[in-house]
Motif scaffolding. Structure first.
Motif, PDB file in Angstrom:
ATOM      1  N   ILE A  86      14.914  54.194 -18.386  1.00  0.00           N
ATOM      2  CA  ILE A  86      15.908  55.164 -18.823  1.00  0.00           C
ATOM      3  C   ILE A  86      15.953  56.343 -17.849  1.00  0.00           C
ATOM      4  O   ILE A  86      14.970  56.641 -17.182  1.00  0.00           O
ATOM      5  CB  ILE A  86      15.626  55.668 -20.260  1.00  0.00           C
ATOM      6  CG1 ILE A  86      14.234  56.285 -20.364  1.00  0.00           C
ATOM      7  CG2 ILE A  86      15.821  54.550 -21.270  1.00  0.00           C
ATOM      8  CD1 ILE A  86      13.941  56.949 -21.683  1.00  0.00           C
ATOM      9  N   ASP A  87      17.125  56.996 -17.827  1.00  0.00           N
ATOM     10  CA  ASP A  87      17.259  58.159 -16.947  1.00  0.00           C
ATOM     11  C   ASP A  87      16.877  59.431 -17.699  1.00  0.00           C
ATOM     12  O   ASP A  87      16.401  59.370 -18.842  1.00  0.00           O
ATOM     13  CB  ASP A  87      18.676  58.231 -16.348  1.00  0.00           C
ATOM     14  CG  ASP A  87      19.759  58.500 -17.379  1.00  0.00           C
ATOM     15  OD1 ASP A  87      19.449  58.897 -18.525  1.00  0.00           O
ATOM     16  OD2 ASP A  87      20.947  58.320 -17.024  1.00  0.00           O
ATOM     17  N   GLU A  88      17.100  60.572 -17.069  1.00  0.00           N
ATOM     18  CA  GLU A  88      16.696  61.840 -17.673  1.00  0.00           C
ATOM     19  C   GLU A  88      17.450  62.162 -18.963  1.00  0.00           C
ATOM     20  O   GLU A  88      17.023  62.990 -19.754  1.00  0.00           O
ATOM     21  CB  GLU A  88      16.841  62.992 -16.667  1.00  0.00           C
ATOM     22  CG  GLU A  88      18.267  63.299 -16.246  1.00  0.00           C
ATOM     23  CD  GLU A  88      18.798  62.441 -15.101  1.00  0.00           C
ATOM     24  OE1 GLU A  88      19.947  62.645 -14.697  1.00  0.00           O
ATOM     25  OE2 GLU A  88      18.065  61.563 -14.604  1.00  0.00           O
ATOM     26  N   HIS A  89      18.575  61.467 -19.205  1.00  0.00           N
ATOM     27  CA  HIS A  89      19.351  61.665 -20.432  1.00  0.00           C
ATOM     28  C   HIS A  89      19.075  60.567 -21.455  1.00  0.00           C
ATOM     29  O   HIS A  89      19.814  60.411 -22.415  1.00  0.00           O
ATOM     30  CB  HIS A  89      20.841  61.719 -20.106  1.00  0.00           C
ATOM     31  CG  HIS A  89      21.194  62.788 -19.122  1.00  0.00           C
ATOM     32  ND1 HIS A  89      21.140  64.135 -19.418  1.00  0.00           N
ATOM     33  CD2 HIS A  89      21.571  62.709 -17.822  1.00  0.00           C
ATOM     34  CE1 HIS A  89      21.472  64.835 -18.354  1.00  0.00           C
ATOM     35  NE2 HIS A  89      21.732  63.999 -17.365  1.00  0.00           N
ATOM     36  N   LYS A  90      18.026  59.798 -21.192  1.00  0.00           N
ATOM     37  CA  LYS A  90      17.590  58.703 -22.069  1.00  0.00           C
ATOM     38  C   LYS A  90      18.629  57.582 -22.176  1.00  0.00           C
ATOM     39  O   LYS A  90      18.683  56.865 -23.159  1.00  0.00           O
ATOM     40  CB  LYS A  90      17.195  59.219 -23.444  1.00  0.00           C
ATOM     41  CG  LYS A  90      16.050  60.214 -23.371  1.00  0.00           C
ATOM     42  CD  LYS A  90      15.411  60.404 -24.698  1.00  0.00           C
ATOM     43  CE  LYS A  90      14.408  61.516 -24.617  1.00  0.00           C
ATOM     44  NZ  LYS A  90      13.103  61.183 -24.336  1.00  0.00           N
ATOM     45  N   ARG A  91      19.428  57.437 -21.133  1.00  0.00           N
ATOM     46  CA  ARG A  91      20.370  56.321 -21.046  1.00  0.00           C
ATOM     47  C   ARG A  91      19.694  55.200 -20.254  1.00  0.00           C
ATOM     48  O   ARG A  91      19.070  55.459 -19.227  1.00  0.00           O
ATOM     49  CB  ARG A  91      21.650  56.750 -20.329  1.00  0.00           C
ATOM     50  CG  ARG A  91      22.479  57.752 -21.115  1.00  0.00           C
ATOM     51  CD  ARG A  91      23.713  58.107 -20.340  1.00  0.00           C
ATOM     52  NE  ARG A  91      23.288  58.698 -19.062  1.00  0.00           N
ATOM     53  CZ  ARG A  91      23.927  59.655 -18.413  1.00  0.00           C
ATOM     54  NH1 ARG A  91      25.045  60.129 -18.877  1.00  0.00           N
ATOM     55  NH2 ARG A  91      23.464  60.132 -17.277  1.00  0.00           N
ATOM     56  N   PRO A  92      19.824  53.982 -20.727  1.00  0.00           N
ATOM     57  CA  PRO A  92      19.175  52.886 -19.997  1.00  0.00           C
ATOM     58  C   PRO A  92      19.832  52.622 -18.652  1.00  0.00           C
ATOM     59  O   PRO A  92      21.045  52.704 -18.513  1.00  0.00           O
ATOM     60  CB  PRO A  92      19.343  51.685 -20.926  1.00  0.00           C
ATOM     61  CG  PRO A  92      20.468  52.033 -21.820  1.00  0.00           C
ATOM     62  CD  PRO A  92      20.518  53.530 -21.917  1.00  0.00           C
ATOM     63  N   GLU A  93      18.999  52.337 -17.674  1.00  0.00           N
ATOM     64  CA  GLU A  93      19.460  51.915 -16.355  1.00  0.00           C
ATOM     65  C   GLU A  93      19.521  50.393 -16.408  1.00  0.00           C
ATOM     66  O   GLU A  93      18.493  49.728 -16.436  1.00  0.00           O
ATOM     67  CB  GLU A  93      18.497  52.394 -15.270  1.00  0.00           C
ATOM     68  CG  GLU A  93      18.704  51.780 -13.910  1.00  0.00           C
ATOM     69  CD  GLU A  93      20.130  51.874 -13.400  1.00  0.00           C
ATOM     70  OE1 GLU A  93      20.705  50.806 -13.124  1.00  0.00           O
ATOM     71  OE2 GLU A  93      20.673  52.979 -13.275  1.00  0.00           O
ATOM     72  N   LEU A  94      20.726  49.861 -16.454  1.00  0.00           N
ATOM     73  CA  LEU A  94      20.903  48.428 -16.710  1.00  0.00           C
ATOM     74  C   LEU A  94      21.009  47.574 -15.442  1.00  0.00           C
ATOM     75  O   LEU A  94      21.226  46.379 -15.545  1.00  0.00           O
ATOM     76  CB  LEU A  94      22.122  48.219 -17.598  1.00  0.00           C
ATOM     77  CG  LEU A  94      22.057  48.877 -18.971  1.00  0.00           C
ATOM     78  CD1 LEU A  94      23.348  48.651 -19.734  1.00  0.00           C
ATOM     79  CD2 LEU A  94      20.858  48.377 -19.759  1.00  0.00           C
ATOM     80  N   THR A  95      20.825  48.158 -14.284  1.00  0.00           N
ATOM     81  CA  THR A  95      20.957  47.395 -13.038  1.00  0.00           C
ATOM     82  C   THR A  95      20.060  46.150 -13.010  1.00  0.00           C
ATOM     83  O   THR A  95      20.539  45.063 -12.683  1.00  0.00           O
ATOM     84  CB  THR A  95      20.698  48.288 -11.814  1.00  0.00           C
ATOM     85  OG1 THR A  95      21.626  49.365 -11.841  1.00  0.00           O
ATOM     86  CG2 THR A  95      20.852  47.504 -10.520  1.00  0.00           C
ATOM     87  N   PRO A  96      18.766  46.248 -13.369  1.00  0.00           N
ATOM     88  CA  PRO A  96      17.937  45.034 -13.362  1.00  0.00           C
ATOM     89  C   PRO A  96      18.463  43.958 -14.320  1.00  0.00           C
ATOM     90  O   PRO A  96      18.445  42.771 -13.997  1.00  0.00           O
ATOM     91  CB  PRO A  96      16.556  45.523 -13.797  1.00  0.00           C
ATOM     92  CG  PRO A  96      16.533  46.975 -13.463  1.00  0.00           C
ATOM     93  CD  PRO A  96      17.943  47.437 -13.681  1.00  0.00           C
ATOM     94  N   LEU A  97      18.967  44.369 -15.453  1.00  0.00           N
ATOM     95  CA  LEU A  97      19.505  43.417 -16.432  1.00  0.00           C
ATOM     96  C   LEU A  97      20.772  42.752 -15.901  1.00  0.00           C
ATOM     97  O   LEU A  97      20.926  41.543 -15.996  1.00  0.00           O
ATOM     98  CB  LEU A  97      19.762  44.126 -17.762  1.00  0.00           C
ATOM     99  CG  LEU A  97      20.255  43.247 -18.905  1.00  0.00           C
ATOM    100  CD1 LEU A  97      19.234  42.174 -19.240  1.00  0.00           C
ATOM    101  CD2 LEU A  97      20.544  44.107 -20.121  1.00  0.00           C
ATOM    102  N   VAL A  98      21.665  43.556 -15.337  1.00  0.00           N
ATOM    103  CA  VAL A  98      22.909  43.007 -14.792  1.00  0.00           C
ATOM    104  C   VAL A  98      22.605  42.042 -13.650  1.00  0.00           C
ATOM    105  O   VAL A  98      23.202  40.959 -13.555  1.00  0.00           O
ATOM    106  CB  VAL A  98      23.843  44.150 -14.326  1.00  0.00           C
ATOM    107  CG1 VAL A  98      25.037  43.612 -13.537  1.00  0.00           C
ATOM    108  CG2 VAL A  98      24.323  44.965 -15.520  1.00  0.00           C
ATOM    109  N   LYS A  99      21.650  42.393 -12.796  1.00  0.00           N
ATOM    110  CA  LYS A  99      21.291  41.503 -11.680  1.00  0.00           C
ATOM    111  C   LYS A  99      20.680  40.191 -12.184  1.00  0.00           C
ATOM    112  O   LYS A  99      20.891  39.147 -11.591  1.00  0.00           O
ATOM    113  CB  LYS A  99      20.323  42.200 -10.731  1.00  0.00           C
ATOM    114  CG  LYS A  99      20.982  43.233  -9.854  1.00  0.00           C
ATOM    115  CD  LYS A  99      19.979  43.834  -8.886  1.00  0.00           C
ATOM    116  CE  LYS A  99      20.644  44.799  -7.951  1.00  0.00           C
ATOM    117  NZ  LYS A  99      19.702  45.362  -6.983  1.00  0.00           N
ATOM    118  N   ALA A 100      19.927  40.270 -13.252  1.00  0.00           N
ATOM    119  CA  ALA A 100      19.308  39.069 -13.819  1.00  0.00           C
ATOM    120  C   ALA A 100      20.394  38.149 -14.359  1.00  0.00           C
ATOM    121  O   ALA A 100      20.314  36.956 -14.266  1.00  0.00           O
ATOM    122  CB  ALA A 100      18.324  39.438 -14.919  1.00  0.00           C
TER     123      ALA A 100
END
Length: 100
Positions: A86-100
Protein backbone atom coordinates in the motif's frame (compact mmCIF):
# COMPACT_ATOMS: atom_id res chain seq x y z
CA UNK A 1 -11.93 -34.24 -12.35
CA UNK A 2 -8.15 -34.08 -12.28
CA UNK A 3 -7.09 -30.75 -10.86
CA UNK A 4 -3.81 -29.11 -11.74
CA UNK A 5 -3.14 -26.02 -9.66
CA UNK A 6 -0.84 -23.14 -10.56
CA UNK A 7 0.30 -21.07 -7.59
CA UNK A 8 1.60 -17.79 -8.96
CA UNK A 9 4.08 -16.16 -6.60
CA UNK A 10 6.19 -18.37 -4.33
CA UNK A 11 6.75 -16.09 -1.36
CA UNK A 12 5.66 -16.44 2.24
CA UNK A 13 2.01 -17.04 1.22
CA UNK A 14 2.32 -18.92 -2.05
CA UNK A 15 4.96 -21.48 -1.16
CA UNK A 16 3.26 -22.89 1.97
CA UNK A 17 -0.06 -22.92 0.08
CA UNK A 18 1.52 -24.81 -2.82
CA UNK A 19 3.09 -27.26 -0.38
CA UNK A 20 -0.29 -27.94 1.25
CA UNK A 21 -2.03 -28.49 -2.08
CA UNK A 22 0.77 -30.79 -3.28
CA UNK A 23 -0.33 -33.35 -0.72
CA UNK A 24 -3.47 -34.08 -2.79
CA UNK A 25 -3.13 -32.35 -6.16
CA UNK A 26 -0.72 -31.77 -9.01
CA UNK A 27 0.83 -28.33 -8.39
CA UNK A 28 3.04 -26.05 -10.44
CA UNK A 29 4.65 -23.22 -8.50
CA UNK A 30 5.32 -20.19 -10.68
CA UNK A 31 7.59 -17.26 -9.88
CA UNK A 32 9.14 -14.70 -12.23
CA UNK A 33 12.54 -14.90 -10.51
CA UNK A 34 14.78 -17.64 -11.90
CA UNK A 35 16.99 -17.46 -8.78
CA UNK A 36 13.91 -18.29 -6.67
CA UNK A 37 13.14 -21.31 -8.83
CA UNK A 38 16.77 -22.45 -8.64
CA UNK A 39 16.81 -22.17 -4.84
CA UNK A 40 13.55 -24.05 -4.42
CA UNK A 41 14.66 -26.82 -6.75
CA UNK A 42 17.70 -27.14 -4.45
CA UNK A 43 15.42 -27.38 -1.42
CA UNK A 44 16.18 -23.87 -0.14
CA UNK A 45 13.43 -21.49 0.97
CA UNK A 46 14.98 -18.17 1.97
CA UNK A 47 11.65 -17.01 3.46
CA UNK A 48 12.00 -19.86 5.99
CA UNK A 49 8.31 -20.71 5.61
CA UNK A 50 9.25 -24.28 4.63
CA UNK A 51 12.11 -26.43 5.76
CA UNK A 52 14.35 -28.14 3.25
CA UNK A 53 12.50 -31.40 4.00
CA UNK A 54 9.15 -29.77 3.29
CA UNK A 55 10.34 -28.34 -0.04
CA UNK A 56 11.68 -31.76 -1.01
CA UNK A 57 8.45 -33.40 0.16
CA UNK A 58 6.46 -31.15 -2.17
CA UNK A 59 8.75 -32.08 -5.07
CA UNK A 60 8.44 -35.77 -4.18
CA UNK A 61 4.67 -35.28 -4.36
CA UNK A 62 5.16 -34.09 -7.94
CA UNK A 63 5.22 -30.35 -7.43
CA UNK A 64 7.16 -28.47 -10.08
CA UNK A 65 8.74 -25.01 -9.95
CA UNK A 66 8.93 -22.80 -13.03
CA UNK A 67 9.17 -19.29 -14.37
CA UNK A 68 7.87 -20.25 -17.81
CA UNK A 69 4.27 -19.35 -18.65
CA UNK A 70 3.89 -22.35 -20.94
CA UNK A 71 4.43 -24.63 -17.92
CA UNK A 72 1.22 -23.38 -16.31
CA UNK A 73 -0.88 -23.13 -19.48
CA UNK A 74 -2.55 -26.50 -18.89
CA UNK A 75 -3.51 -25.82 -15.26
CA UNK A 76 -7.21 -25.57 -14.55
CA UNK A 77 -6.94 -23.62 -11.27
CA UNK A 78 -4.84 -20.47 -10.83
CA UNK A 79 -4.12 -18.95 -7.43
CA UNK A 80 -2.34 -15.59 -7.43
CA UNK A 81 -0.27 -14.85 -4.31
CA UNK A 82 1.77 -11.80 -5.23
CA UNK A 83 2.45 -8.77 -3.02
CA UNK A 84 -0.01 -5.89 -2.91
CA UNK A 85 1.82 -3.18 -0.96
CA UNK A 86 0.00 0.00 0.00
CA UNK A 87 1.04 3.60 -0.54
CA UNK A 88 1.10 6.43 1.98
CA UNK A 89 -2.68 6.87 1.53
CA UNK A 90 -3.29 3.17 2.25
CA UNK A 91 -4.25 2.50 -1.37
CA UNK A 92 -3.03 -0.82 -2.72
CA UNK A 93 -0.31 -0.80 -5.34
CA UNK A 94 -1.74 -3.30 -7.80
CA UNK A 95 1.14 -3.43 -10.31
CA UNK A 96 2.38 -6.88 -9.14
CA UNK A 97 -1.17 -8.25 -9.34
CA UNK A 98 -1.81 -6.79 -12.79
CA UNK A 99 1.52 -8.18 -14.05
CA UNK A 100 0.68 -11.61 -12.66
Amino acid sequence: MNYKIAVIGLGYVGLPLAHAFSEKYKVVGFDIAQWRIDELESGIDRTLELSEDQVKEAMANGMEFTNLLEDIADCNIYIVTVPTPIDEHKRPELTPLVKA
